[in-house]
Design an enzyme around this catalytic site. Structure first.
Site, short mmCIF file in Angstrom:
data_model
loop_
_atom_site.label_atom_id
_atom_site.label_comp_id
_atom_site.label_asym_id
_atom_site.label_seq_id
_atom_site.Cartn_x
_atom_site.Cartn_y
_atom_site.Cartn_z
N LYS A 120 7.79 50.61 33.55
CA LYS A 120 6.59 49.94 34.02
C LYS A 120 5.42 50.92 34.14
CE LYS A 120 5.29 48.84 38.12
NZ LYS A 120 5.44 48.54 39.54
N ASP A 138 5.36 43.60 36.42
CA ASP A 138 5.75 43.90 37.79
C ASP A 138 6.14 42.58 38.47
OD1 ASP A 138 3.42 42.55 38.26
OD2 ASP A 138 2.62 43.99 39.70
#
Ligand code: SF4
Length: 213
Positions: A120, A138
């Site tokens: 991420k 996310d």
């Protein structure tokens, strides 16, 4: 969800916010990398507060190492998991100096090999610092994509793969920020603000919430 609806959603989010960006404050790829690393399980506001004091003192890998572990901890002690994050910052800065001339590498594999940097974070840095059409998923993006049925998936990787397949090129660079902001302020976790949502007519969520009064 069909292609037409997806394009309508993206167009509406773009019209509403043509140049979206992160809410983290940064002035260089290095600052963005450190801020994203600090933001795990912490709010952007708390990270910005700490880095407003930290970056004027240390805004490069070299200066961060000079500052040292204990001082870094002092600057970031209001942020969750600060002990581990401070150690990861030191290790990351050492690797940046040893292997990448002190620069943040524009390379997914290299980024993901840095301590405290996962897929991420690498996606956010590649997207926001270097303009790559990556889409970091996310908790907010995961929720919005599943609720709306825009890009449903059982886990963040599935949602990311789906987004990369269904989002047309012209929307790819900014898609991450539109969905994050939408999830953070409108399609919030506990009670989505469907009555104030600019894509309500396009969203396929079965349990839309409206105020009763
Ligand atoms: S209508 Fe409600 S559930 Fe759908 S995207 Fe908007 S806020 Fe989220």
């Amino acid at each position: 969800m069909n292609k037409q609806k997806r394009i309508a959603i993206l167009t509406r989010l773009r019209d509403n916010n043509p140049t979206p960006t992160t809410e983290l404050t940064f002035n260089s790829p290095f600052e963005l990398l450190i801020s994203v690393l600090l933001s795990a399980q912490a709010t952007d506001i708390s990270v910005n507060k700490a880095t407003a004091k930290l970056y004027p003192v240390a805004n490069t890998a070299e200066k961060m190492l000079e500052l040292g572990l204990d001082e870094i901890k002092r600057y970031i002690k209001t942020i969750g998991l600060f002990n581990t994050k401070a150690k990861n910052i030191i290790k990351t800065c050492q690797i940046l100096i040893d292997k990448y001339n002190g620069e943040v590498p524009e390379n997914r594999e290299a980024l993901e090999s840095l301590p405290g940097v996962g897929r991420k974070t690498a996606n956010v840095v590649l997207n926001t610092a270097f303009g790559w059409p990556t889409i970091a998923v996310d908790t907010h993006i995961f929720r919005v994509c599943n609720r709306t049925n825009f890009a449903p998936g059982k886990n963040v990787i599935e949602v990311e793969q789906k987004l990369l397949t269904v989002v047309p090129t012209e929307f790819k660079v900014d898609c991450h920020h539109w969905f994050i902001l939408h999830g953070r302020y409108t399609c919030i976790a506990r009670k989505p603000r469907c009555g104030a949502c600019i894509i309500e007519d396009l969203c396929e969520f079965n349990d839309k919430q409206h105020p009763t009064t």
